[in-house]
Write an enzyme that holds these catalytic residues in place. Sequence first.
Site, mmCIF file in Angstrom:
data_model
loop_
_atom_site.group_PDB
_atom_site.id
_atom_site.type_symbol
_atom_site.label_atom_id
_atom_site.label_comp_id
_atom_site.label_asym_id
_atom_site.label_seq_id
_atom_site.Cartn_x
_atom_site.Cartn_y
_atom_site.Cartn_z
ATOM 1 N N THR A 46 2.327 -2.493 1.579
ATOM 2 C CA THR A 46 2.400 -3.776 0.946
ATOM 3 C C THR A 46 3.659 -4.440 0.498
ATOM 4 O O THR A 46 3.899 -5.559 0.797
ATOM 5 C CB THR A 46 1.736 -3.495 -0.739
ATOM 6 O OG1 THR A 46 0.471 -2.678 -0.466
ATOM 7 C CG2 THR A 46 1.482 -4.576 -1.587
ATOM 8 N N TYR A 109 -11.006 -6.164 -1.156
ATOM 9 C CA TYR A 109 -11.803 -7.278 -1.062
ATOM 10 C C TYR A 109 -13.216 -6.811 -0.871
ATOM 11 O O TYR A 109 -14.235 -7.045 -1.922
ATOM 12 C CB TYR A 109 -11.554 -8.474 -0.124
ATOM 13 C CG TYR A 109 -12.266 -9.529 -0.326
ATOM 14 C CD1 TYR A 109 -12.311 -10.328 -1.449
ATOM 15 C CD2 TYR A 109 -13.292 -9.969 0.726
ATOM 16 C CE1 TYR A 109 -13.054 -11.543 -1.702
ATOM 17 C CE2 TYR A 109 -14.270 -11.047 0.645
ATOM 18 C CZ TYR A 109 -14.006 -11.606 -0.836
ATOM 19 O OH TYR A 109 -14.903 -12.912 -0.782
ATOM 20 N N TYR A 135 -4.012 5.854 0.206
ATOM 21 C CA TYR A 135 -3.348 4.915 -0.860
ATOM 22 C C TYR A 135 -4.342 4.417 -1.793
ATOM 23 O O TYR A 135 -5.060 3.578 -1.380
ATOM 24 C CB TYR A 135 -2.613 3.680 -0.047
ATOM 25 C CG TYR A 135 -1.823 2.880 -0.706
ATOM 26 C CD1 TYR A 135 -1.394 3.196 -2.350
ATOM 27 C CD2 TYR A 135 -1.172 1.694 -0.569
ATOM 28 C CE1 TYR A 135 -0.585 2.088 -2.884
ATOM 29 C CE2 TYR A 135 -0.425 0.755 -0.980
ATOM 30 C CZ TYR A 135 -0.167 0.966 -2.383
ATOM 31 O OH TYR A 135 0.570 0.155 -3.065
ATOM 32 N N ARG A 140 -4.690 -3.686 -7.217
ATOM 33 C CA ARG A 140 -4.571 -4.581 -6.091
ATOM 34 C C ARG A 140 -5.801 -4.885 -5.299
ATOM 35 O O ARG A 140 -6.055 -5.993 -4.599
ATOM 36 C CB ARG A 140 -3.378 -4.174 -5.485
ATOM 37 C CG ARG A 140 -2.773 -5.184 -4.300
ATOM 38 C CD ARG A 140 -1.292 -5.184 -4.494
ATOM 39 N NE ARG A 140 -0.720 -6.350 -3.505
ATOM 40 C CZ ARG A 140 0.401 -6.781 -3.724
ATOM 41 N NH1 ARG A 140 1.220 -6.280 -4.700
ATOM 42 N NH2 ARG A 140 1.052 -7.861 -3.038
ATOM 43 N N LYS A 164 -1.074 8.440 -2.102
ATOM 44 C CA LYS A 164 -0.183 7.716 -3.104
ATOM 45 C C LYS A 164 -1.050 7.309 -4.107
ATOM 46 O O LYS A 164 -1.894 6.447 -3.934
ATOM 47 C CB LYS A 164 0.381 6.612 -1.965
ATOM 48 C CG LYS A 164 1.236 5.619 -2.834
ATOM 49 C CD LYS A 164 1.569 4.386 -2.033
ATOM 50 C CE LYS A 164 2.614 3.459 -2.956
ATOM 51 N NZ LYS A 164 3.138 2.283 -2.105
ATOM 52 N N ILE A 209 6.842 7.153 -3.317
ATOM 53 C CA ILE A 209 6.525 5.950 -2.315
ATOM 54 C C ILE A 209 7.048 4.792 -3.006
ATOM 55 O O ILE A 209 6.447 4.094 -3.602
ATOM 56 C CB ILE A 209 5.431 5.606 -1.549
ATOM 57 C CG1 ILE A 209 5.123 7.156 -0.663
ATOM 58 C CG2 ILE A 209 5.417 4.426 -0.453
ATOM 59 C CD1 ILE A 209 3.661 7.006 0.073
#
Length: 298
Positions: A46, A109, A135, A140, A164, A209
Amino acid sequence: MAIFKGAGVAIVTPFYDNYEVNYKKLEELINMQIAAGTDAIIICGTTGESATLTMQEHKEVIRHCVRYVNGRVPVIAGTGSNCTETAIELSKDAEKDGADALLIVTPYYNKSTQKGLIEHYSMIAESVKLPIIMYNVPSRTGCNIQPATAVEIAKRNPNVVAIKDAVGDLSVTATMVYLSGQEGNCMDIYSGNDDQIVPIMSVGGLGVISVLSNVMPKETHEMAMACIEGNYEKARELQLKMLPLIHALFCEVNPIPVKTAMNLMGMNVGPLRRPMSPMEEANVERLKKAMKDLGLIQ
């Protein structure tokens, strides 16, 4: 065996003023990170603005990073997508180009059910031999891997070895550690939030991370290493000392603040690709103050 322990940097993708990828600058950033003790390079995550890279750019940035790092530290390639077939294509290419591991974000999405997440990650895992880090960043993506689902994915797919965790809820993290332990510690955990490095490592995380590491790599590495060595007094001191900067780095959508900070430090990483826009002036002042307090700028 863990992919890495300590602090991995979610490295930015530097651009020229015309928005083309600045590979020379990327090499400089990689050298700076390795010299400061960073334990892994995470490329095209990202923070690397992967969402606005073309498919060709995405593959080339990973390829260039792998070749330039040349085995000095592990390179973890961000190859996730909301399209399973696209993630498979990116993952296969990253494996062919020599990446050490993959970072696969949840489908954003269009999202997915928990059953769909199991199928998504399993199909990607079956397409490559590289170790995979899931992840999870629901704020987000709008898609959340439940702890039991994450462990189920790791149980079914031996090369899915870690997650993550950017959920921001320590209870969720602790639950994942517990459930993984019930299955023979089938899944490692890395903090995906710089303000929770010490808390997550205190319940069993292996490291972070990190976005913060782009501007404070040595200190981020030292914080994670202090946790690994059991020196939580030092780790806590570093975590709290850097907290105002961490908060400033996330006062707008990542990577807007971190690229702003790097440019303020003279790193010249260039602009952000749209739809990311320049940082609001009030937030720039907040960022500058936090940076000045830590001696990063005058």
